[in-house]
Enzyme design. Structure first.
Site, short mmCIF file in Angstrom:
data_model
loop_
_atom_site.label_atom_id
_atom_site.label_comp_id
_atom_site.label_asym_id
_atom_site.label_seq_id
_atom_site.Cartn_x
_atom_site.Cartn_y
_atom_site.Cartn_z
N GLY A 165 0.80 -1.23 0.00
CA GLY A 165 0.00 0.00 0.00
C GLY A 165 0.83 1.26 0.00
O GLY A 165 1.98 1.28 0.45
N ARG A 198 1.00 -5.98 -4.72
CA ARG A 198 1.02 -6.79 -3.49
C ARG A 198 1.51 -8.22 -3.71
O ARG A 198 1.39 -9.06 -2.84
CB ARG A 198 -0.39 -6.81 -2.87
CG ARG A 198 -0.83 -5.43 -2.39
CD ARG A 198 -2.13 -5.48 -1.62
NE ARG A 198 -2.55 -4.14 -1.21
CZ ARG A 198 -2.14 -3.54 -0.09
NH1 ARG A 198 -1.33 -4.16 0.73
NH2 ARG A 198 -2.55 -2.33 0.21
N ASP A 242 6.08 -7.55 5.69
CA ASP A 242 6.12 -8.69 4.77
C ASP A 242 7.15 -8.47 3.65
O ASP A 242 7.91 -9.37 3.32
CB ASP A 242 4.75 -8.89 4.10
CG ASP A 242 3.86 -9.78 4.94
OD1 ASP A 242 4.35 -10.34 5.95
OD2 ASP A 242 2.67 -9.91 4.59
N LYS A 274 8.48 1.13 5.16
CA LYS A 274 7.32 1.89 4.69
C LYS A 274 6.03 1.34 5.27
O LYS A 274 5.82 0.13 5.21
CB LYS A 274 7.24 1.78 3.16
CG LYS A 274 5.97 2.36 2.54
CD LYS A 274 5.29 1.39 1.58
CE LYS A 274 4.66 0.24 2.31
NZ LYS A 274 3.77 -0.60 1.51
N THR A 275 5.20 2.15 5.85
CA THR A 275 3.79 1.86 6.12
C THR A 275 3.18 2.99 6.93
O THR A 275 3.74 3.41 7.94
CB THR A 275 3.56 0.53 6.86
OG1 THR A 275 2.20 0.51 7.32
CG2 THR A 275 4.46 0.34 8.06
N ILE A 276 2.03 3.46 6.48
CA ILE A 276 1.35 4.52 7.25
C ILE A 276 0.89 3.99 8.60
O ILE A 276 0.67 4.76 9.52
CB ILE A 276 0.15 5.15 6.50
CG1 ILE A 276 -0.96 4.13 6.24
CG2 ILE A 276 0.58 5.80 5.20
CD1 ILE A 276 -2.29 4.78 5.86
N ASP A 277 0.73 2.68 8.71
CA ASP A 277 0.23 2.09 9.96
C ASP A 277 1.22 2.23 11.12
O ASP A 277 0.83 2.06 12.27
CB ASP A 277 -0.09 0.61 9.76
CG ASP A 277 -1.28 0.40 8.85
OD1 ASP A 277 -1.99 1.39 8.57
OD2 ASP A 277 -1.51 -0.73 8.40
#
Lengths: 565, 565
Positions: free
Chosen positions: B103, B167, B198, B224-227
């Site tokens: 994402g 993905r 992942d 990377k991840t906005i979460d």
């Protein structure tokens, strides 16, 4: 990082008793604090000595004879302009009330700051009262005296929480009497009504009433609504529209970048604007979506829901042929109010639901006219259920509750499946629904809205000082830098027409709809075929308060003022 | 006002044929253009001569013996740091590939710009290839050569559209072979994988595989991840989290101001974050809502849906006693995944729906365990229907489709009605549902994310030059100004543990959850009772790129780094 506590107001207490802490206890973000400290520029005419000059006599937007009868004291007043003067005008301390009416729009606090500063700087010894919770505050004598400490924390801040707002109207003779009593008890020289078309109509009725009672209280209106549908030649825009559209456009631009990056979603974005589609049009001009539905065009072309569905589906199919299986579609929340066949269906449904039993087998549907029945069957199941189940206290179907973006996704899906079966479409459609609404009503006002509102308020103070009434504060020449803006007042009666209701003529300020032959729509219409197919997305980004672009106003206003964008 | 056209890329053509126009045809907003022109600062160690020094040998996050077996070539590698050097390091031209995985997160383009600039400035004659559409681009040999003209329009811009993402995972022996072929055909010295937990696990497996095949291709990961759930001591944060949380917080702040001004709505705001609740926690720290549900706490306390409902309802009742019938509640989208009883119900439903006929009379419900049956009956009708009707292709209930904010509104309504009947609540509750998701993934990156990503990318280039592999690019000392940031690499194996799947050990980077004994949650927990009852709302306002606050990073990071806010 550290949030700055706002200066305490040192114990401001409402004149009618009880503490009114306002934002006393608030903690501000750095951006809020920075905005609080931001000094507001004034048009040069307001920075020096000025006098007020009258223009020619005015008429009405329609049916001047009826307007003249309804407003015998106010009809025909001239517009007025503020012009530089050699000497300061004679002034005296004033007692002024201010009220916020209807839904929130960014900049409302700055109108109040403008009035406050006018009174502080130009009419020393004056008092400003804020009526709490909208017009009900006037009728119920609920107000707060607005002191420097009380007003300070709201400068350049969003929301209406300084005195809050309300949707009550002053209508009955008793309510006019209550308002009269309040004005007399507070010895008001003036009242400033900050509101939309209805509230300004109400302001004019109050001004007329006060005159007819030989009261000294003058009434001045200010044009507020994020919907952008209160405007005329002398009032080029309503405040809040600029900020709200920029907030929505920021979000739309982000969603566009997401769509282009992911390559697999169609985002259907519903935007505020029930009566007019200005917000949708402005956001389209700012962001270049693949489609934007303009209610006024749908109505003018007498389009059906099927036409609208096909218009979107055609674009999706054309894009699929080019390898683009993503896109962004903008929809005004009032869309279906513009579709005649839907209005007809709703009216029939209300009639049937009021009198007949709705049986499971659906035999009740035979009572619908054939074309309404057909339309009902065309609607997605969830929308059918919503129409039947969620009714208002009067048993009427609630059109406002329909999530138009979800309805359109569902109808487009069905149409695409049909085309797929016919071999005319072979891609995969995935819709994502969005509603951008509340996020835009209370943002920190842009530089434009901050400056515009401050000038509107400051000008309203000046108009009251010269004894003017029944005018709407008017700030013009908005394409120029702030110092060159013009300031004056426009007779509210000149904005009015009449509507026949219950056998009587009622004065109304007609909502300014999207004009299909005016520059903003023509610009959109000239570009939309290209935007539909090619990916001309623009991401306006977050509103900036300094640096390039931070002082720009919106496209609609600039195009209406003749700019070539 | 005028939008600036981006410099044409002069006809960049993908090495594998066909034009790749990228943003060639794009028109930019003023803010976009201004960001494009914004020069990026680098940590001082990257601005001058540097060398790479090794730290002590590393282990694994858990089960080091198993990790050692899975990564015989990479396990135990030291972390490395860049340190100033007197002489320039020996360099040679490199062939490097880069891929975006999963994402979108604001800043991805700047990682690529960082790698690109490193190669241009420090390894002249190098070539950078961008694999298109994620890992599938590597396997399918789809790539574009990234030239200066091609890369330029993406500097400091949101989205992943420069080369897009995907993905897919590289998992089977055939897929590893395809990747090997691609690396060999392009003669790659290095591959940079920009992704989440992942993808970085996959990067490490690739690095190990390339080593085992005696290939020269090195692999470096980027977090990377906005979460915000990919982080450890040496990787203090994942990029995109800062921007996304600030965008959501802007909207939440606006909704808070709206709530306070209107005084009649409870806004239930669902935020992204399925696995961990960092986004909800950060937005709470930025805005001070009346409640924020943290999934990790709900799980730790083994709360039921009824507990959660009662927690919110209690706050609403207490506020009603104080005269406040409005508020803002934040909810992580993964909330119900944290509630054990819901997981149990879902599992039972899936079992029943797979084997039994669901009869209208509901006799099928007798197959549920009593407590699951009770929970099912406790759920709002619309949620029950959603669970039964909308199932995935395998027939499983789709938990992800549940609109948690609407579910909670409905359950709170029911509980309030009960309390009303008991005389414990007498106000009027009106809920408004929001989901802030896509708006935050593709915004223009904040100054923090822009700078952080640029350093991550530039550092990744430097690591490849020294022949390092199996490291994740690590930029630290983030509480200091950019020039003092540290740069280095952390062994991906040191972040790993194993999970048992299908009888085999699989390496995984464990998601970093909200720690209930760490500073960010403790700060929230110490304030929430006050925020619940008093109105301490903060409106962060739109992200600013210049002026006060524009260089601040988020509260979570600062608190984790020991700042006192």
């Amino acid at each position: 990082m550290a949030a700055a506590a706002v200066t305490s107001n040192g114990g401001a207490v409402a004149a009618n008793g009880g503490p009114t802490p306002g934002r006393l206890a608030s903690v501000y973000s750095e951006v809020q604090t920075n905005r609080l400290l931001h000094a507001l520029p004034l048009p040069s005419v307001l920075r020096s000595n000025f006098s007020v000059v009258d223009g020619p006599a005015s008429s009405a937007a329609g049916n001047p004879d009826e307007i003249a009868k309804l407003f015998p004291n106010l009809f025909g007043q001239p517009s007025v302009s503020l012009v530089p003067a050699a000497e300061p005008a004679a002034t005296r301390p004033l007692k002024v009330g201010v009220v916020l009416s209807g839904g929130q729009a960014p900049g409302g606090h700055n109108v109040i700051c403008g009035i406050f500063d006018y009174l502080q700087e130009r009419a020393k010894g004056s008092t400003l009262y804020g009526f709490k919770g909208g017009p009900a505050g006037i009728m119920k004598f609920k107000y707060v005296e607005l002191t420097s400490d009380f007003v300070y924390p709201y400068r350049n801040q969003g929301g209406f929480d300084m005195i809050c707002s309300g949707r009550d109207k002053i209508e009955t003779p008793e309510q006019f009497k209550q308002t009269e009593d309040t004005a007399n008890k507070l010895d008001l020289d003036g009242l400033v009504v900050i509101g939309g078309d209805d509230s300004n109509t109400n302001a004019c009725l109050l001004g007329e009433y006060f005159r007819s009672r030989n009261m000294k209280t003058r009434v001045i209106g200010c044009p507020k609504t994020i919907d952008g549908d209160l405007k005329c030649k002398e009032v080029p825009t309503s405040f809040g529209f600029d900020t709200a559209c920029k907030i929505y456009s920021e979000m739309i631009g982000n969603v566009m970048t997401d769509a282009r990056s992911t390559g697999k979603y169609y985002h259907f974005v519903r935007l505020m604007g029930r009566a007019a589609s200005h917000i949708t049009l402005e956001c389209a001009l700012q962001t270049h979506p693949n489609a934007a539905l303009i209610g006024e065009e749908v109505a003018a072309k007498k389009q059906t829901l099927k036409n609208v569905t096909n218009y979107i589906t055609d674009i999706i199919c054309k894009r699929a042929d080019l390898g683009y299986n993503y896109g962004v579609i903008l929809i005004p929340e009032g869309l279906i109010d513009f579709i005649p066949e839907v209005q007809k269906l709703i009216a029939e449904l209300n009639e049937i639901l009021a009198h007949d039993v709705v049986d499971e087998a659906g035999t009740w549907k035979s009572k619908l006219q054939p074309e309404s029945n057909e339309l009902f069957e065309f609607l997605p199941k969830t929308i059918q259920e919503q129409l039947m189940l969620e009714r208002d206290p009067h048993g009427n179907v609630q059109v406002a509750k329909i999530e138009t973006e979800k309805m359109l996704i569902s109808m487009v899906e069905t149409e695409l499946e049909k085309r797929k079966a016919e071999g005319r479409y072979s891609a995969h459609f995935r819709g994502q629904a969005h509603f951008f609404g509340y996020e835009g009503r209370c943002g920190l006002p842009t530089n434009f809205d901050s400056n515009y509102c401050y000038a509107l308020g400051y000008g309203a103070g000046a108009l009251l000082q010269t004894g003017k009434t029944g005018l709407i504060s008017s700030v013009g020449n908005l394409a120029a830098p702030v110092e060159e803006w013009t300031v004056g007042g426009t007779p509210l009666t000149s904005l009015m027409d009449v509507e026949r209701r219950h056998g009587k003529f009622k004065p109304v300020i007609k909502k300014a709809m999207v004009e299909l032959d005016a520059a903003p729509f023509k610009k959109y219409a000239s570009m939309r075929d290209e935007w539909a197919i090619k990916n001309r997305y623009i991401s306006p980004g977050p509103i900036q308060f300094s640096g390039p672009g931070s002082d720009d106003s919106n496209h609609t206003l600039m195009l209406e003022l003749g700019a070539v964008l």
